[in-house]
Scaffold this motif. Structure first.
Motif, PDB file in Angstrom:
ATOM      1  N   ILE A  27       0.834  -1.194   0.000  1.00 51.83           N
ATOM      2  CA  ILE A  27       0.000   0.000   0.000  1.00 51.83           C
ATOM      3  C   ILE A  27       0.875   1.253   0.000  1.00 51.83           C
ATOM      4  CG2 ILE A  27      -1.836   1.197   1.234  1.00 51.83           C
ATOM      5  CD1 ILE A  27      -2.595  -1.527   0.114  1.00 51.83           C
ATOM      6  N   ARG A  28       0.532   2.205  -0.829  1.00 54.45           N
ATOM      7  CA  ARG A  28       1.265   3.466  -0.858  1.00 54.45           C
ATOM      8  C   ARG A  28       1.062   4.208   0.455  1.00 54.45           C
ATOM      9  NH1 ARG A  28      -1.196   3.369  -5.891  1.00 54.45           N
ATOM     10  NH2 ARG A  28      -2.820   4.766  -5.121  1.00 54.45           N
ATOM     11  N   ASN A  29       2.074   4.942   0.873  1.00 54.50           N
ATOM     12  CA  ASN A  29       2.033   5.635   2.150  1.00 54.50           C
ATOM     13  C   ASN A  29       0.843   6.578   2.253  1.00 54.50           C
ATOM     14  OD1 ASN A  29       4.274   4.438   3.291  1.00 54.50           O
ATOM     15  ND2 ASN A  29       5.694   5.907   2.394  1.00 54.50           N
ATOM     16  N   ARG A  30       0.502   7.229   1.130  1.00 53.97           N
ATOM     17  CA  ARG A  30      -0.575   8.205   1.224  1.00 53.97           C
ATOM     18  C   ARG A  30      -1.941   7.549   1.451  1.00 53.97           C
ATOM     19  NH1 ARG A  30       0.586   8.642  -4.443  1.00 53.97           N
ATOM     20  NH2 ARG A  30      -1.127   7.929  -5.779  1.00 53.97           N
ATOM     21  N   SER A  31      -2.069   6.229   1.155  1.00 48.66           N
ATOM     22  CA  SER A  31      -3.337   5.548   1.374  1.00 48.66           C
ATOM     23  C   SER A  31      -3.303   4.641   2.594  1.00 48.66           C
ATOM     24  CB  SER A  31      -3.712   4.715   0.140  1.00 48.66           C
ATOM     25  OG  SER A  31      -2.752   3.702  -0.084  1.00 48.66           O
ATOM     26  N   LEU A  32      -2.150   4.568   3.272  1.00 49.03           N
ATOM     27  CA  LEU A  32      -2.022   3.680   4.419  1.00 49.03           C
ATOM     28  C   LEU A  32      -3.026   4.029   5.500  1.00 49.03           C
ATOM     29  CD1 LEU A  32      -0.579   1.457   6.007  1.00 49.03           C
ATOM     30  CD2 LEU A  32       1.098   3.177   6.727  1.00 49.03           C
TER      31      LEU A  32
ATOM     32  N   THR B 237      -5.918   5.405   5.245  1.00 49.61           N
ATOM     33  CA  THR B 237      -7.266   5.013   4.846  1.00 49.61           C
ATOM     34  C   THR B 237      -7.475   3.520   5.005  1.00 49.61           C
ATOM     35  OG1 THR B 237      -7.226   6.800   3.221  1.00 49.61           O
ATOM     36  CG2 THR B 237      -8.977   5.166   2.998  1.00 49.61           C
ATOM     37  N   VAL B 238      -6.456   2.728   4.644  1.00 53.20           N
ATOM     38  CA  VAL B 238      -6.544   1.274   4.797  1.00 53.20           C
ATOM     39  C   VAL B 238      -6.674   0.898   6.273  1.00 53.20           C
ATOM     40  CG1 VAL B 238      -5.260  -0.892   4.532  1.00 53.20           C
ATOM     41  CG2 VAL B 238      -5.334   0.761   2.660  1.00 53.20           C
TER      42      VAL B 238
ATOM     43  N   ALA C 151      -0.484  -4.038   5.311  1.00 50.95           N
ATOM     44  CA  ALA C 151       0.195  -2.833   5.801  1.00 50.95           C
ATOM     45  C   ALA C 151       1.425  -3.222   6.609  1.00 50.95           C
ATOM     46  CB  ALA C 151      -0.774  -2.004   6.650  1.00 50.95           C
TER      47      ALA C 151
ATOM     48  N   TRP D  20     -14.110  -3.164  -0.090  1.00 53.29           N
ATOM     49  CA  TRP D  20     -13.195  -2.072  -0.448  1.00 53.29           C
ATOM     50  C   TRP D  20     -11.748  -2.473  -0.145  1.00 53.29           C
ATOM     51  CZ3 TRP D  20      -9.664   1.025   2.112  1.00 53.29           C
ATOM     52  CH2 TRP D  20      -9.202   2.140   1.401  1.00 53.29           C
TER      53      TRP D  20
ATOM     54  N   VAL E 133      -8.501  -2.745  -2.800  1.00 49.43           N
ATOM     55  CA  VAL E 133      -7.270  -1.936  -2.766  1.00 49.43           C
ATOM     56  C   VAL E 133      -6.046  -2.767  -2.407  1.00 49.43           C
ATOM     57  CG1 VAL E 133      -8.540   0.172  -2.168  1.00 49.43           C
ATOM     58  CG2 VAL E 133      -7.572  -1.241  -0.335  1.00 49.43           C
ATOM     59  N   THR E 134      -6.229  -3.967  -1.854  1.00 54.13           N
ATOM     60  CA  THR E 134      -5.073  -4.813  -1.532  1.00 54.13           C
ATOM     61  C   THR E 134      -4.953  -5.992  -2.477  1.00 54.13           C
ATOM     62  OG1 THR E 134      -6.348  -6.162   0.036  1.00 54.13           O
ATOM     63  CG2 THR E 134      -5.216  -4.220   0.906  1.00 54.13           C
TER      64      THR E 134
END
Length: 400
Positions: free
Chosen positions: A218-223, A225-226, A339, A393, A397-398
């Motif tokens: 997961i990209r840091n900017r979406s971490l 949110t996850v 994550a 969701w 995303v994963t």
């Protein structure tokens, strides 16, 4: 090539994957530890009549013992989560078992109610440390078998939750002090089994797959949110678990069932939850965590909606117990893979799950005062549908 690169970039190296996190004795002791924490959580309720008589308490005051336990549990998870990396797995678990034993013994022998509450809080601290420590180790310590092993571990929590009230019922609530003392004595020998727990970090793989799948990086900017989605999933599903356990008897009596049938149906609900975790263990070796949790949430939602119909209600609630069973233990390995850069995320979601259990009672109670008892299945079904949406969701995303 991918496997070779993963091994080259793994700080632990190939030998770490071959070194077991638990010996066989330590695995058995861990399961016994989860029987104990399940029993401890379930002992306070049946002891309430004796507590009220001994300390001259109102019902709400007597209920503070379980609240103190949960507050201690949340604090223990948040405290031992950061400490675990500094002091090691053995000290974390050893200190937690000691706190739990001392708190249980102190609760049994407390001379007054404030001291009893302080001891329940202390026992809760140990409870939280054991809950976090073993869940986290089982979630990462068995490679591809981690999800299956975690379901088996948490099934033993259910065994304890059934046995605890049964013991109180057999000896009588007036002998609750002896039961708590016995609990403390049984917890102490587990300290001797901690030599079988590896003190370093657990491997993320069994050597047949990279530690983290490509799609799970997961990209840091979406971490954030996850992690928030996992917290929502855990808060809601534990709230549903506690909500059904607390309100199923009242709902069944309201729609026409006798008190005996309602009590039996509630016991079946808890037994089905325990059985569900044993049953899903072999399935976890064949199906992915997102698939298992999505099916669980969908089945739980359908069963809750069916329980709105009186003739189906007792059976539908049993179905809820079966479907909700795998969510907690199956979600933790998924979180660790999704994550990996958030090493303490497990502590966050476990603490959040406890918060969901604490908040479920008053939140659902206030809503029921406005909407009526008969709407309990619909309210819980709506929360279950949100769990399903969060799961779908997260699966997207994963996805690899």
């Amino acid at each position: 090539m991918a496997d070779r690169a993963a091994r080259q970039h793994s700080p632990a190296g190939p030998k770490a994957a071959d070194t077991p996190v638990f010996s066989g004795v330590a695995v058995v002791a861990s399961c016994v530890g989860f029987v104990l924490i399940g029993a401890l959580q379930a002992l306070y309720g049946p002891a309430i009549p004796a507590l009220r008589e001994r300390f001259d308490l109102t019902p709400s005051a007597a209920g503070l013992a379980l609240s103190a336990h949960f507050v201690g549990g949340v604090t223990g998870v948040l405290l031992f989560g950061p400490l675990n990396g500094r002091i090691g797995n053995r000290r974390t678990l050893g200190g937690s078992y000691l706190l739990m034993a001392i708190g249980a013994a102190g609760f049994a022998m407390a001379p007054d109610w404030p001291v009893a509450l302080a001891m329940a809080l202390l026992a809760g601290l140990g409870f939280g440390g054991v809950d976090y420590g073993l869940n986290q180790l089982f979630a990462t310590g068995f490679g591809r078998r981690s999800t299956a092993m975690l379901n088996i571990l948490n099934a033993h929590f259910g065994v304890g939750a059934v046995l605890g009230p049964a013991v109180i019922g057999a000896v009588g609530s007036e002998r609750y002090a002896a039961v708590f003392l016995g609990f403390a004595l049984v917890a102490l020998p587990l300290l001797l089994c901690l030599g079988g727990v590896r003190d370093t970090g657990a491997p993320e793989t069994d050597g047949h797959a990279p530690p983290v799948s490509t799609g799970a990086r997961i990209r840091n900017r979406s971490l954030g949110t996850v992690l928030a989605a996992f917290v929502v999933l855990y808060v809601l599903h534990v709230g549903i678990e506690a909500g059904v356990g607390g309100w199923e008897p009242t709902h069944l009596e309201t729609v026409g069932f006798g008190a005996g049938v309602a009590a039996t149906a509630t016991s079946v609900y808890w037994l089905m939850m325990t059985a569900g975790r044993f049953l899903v263990a072999p399935l976890a070796l064949r199906f992915s965590a997102p698939s298992l949790i999505a099916v669980s949430c969908a089945g739980m939602t359908v069963c809750l909606l069916l329980s709105w119909t009186p003739e189906f209600a007792p059976y539908a609630y049993a179905g809820v117990g079966l479907f909700i069973a795998p969510i907690f233990p199956t979600g933790l390995p998924w979180l660790n893979r999704a994550a990996p850069q958030a090493r303490r995320a497990g502590a966050l979601v476990i603490a959040a799950s406890m918060t969901g259990g604490v908040a479920a009672g008053p939140v659902l109670g206030m809503t029921i005062e406005w909407s009526g008892i008969r709407t309990v299945p619909l309210l819980l079904g709506a929360a279950s549908a949100l769990c399903l949406l969060a799961t779908l969701w997260l699966a997207r995303v994963t996805r690899q």
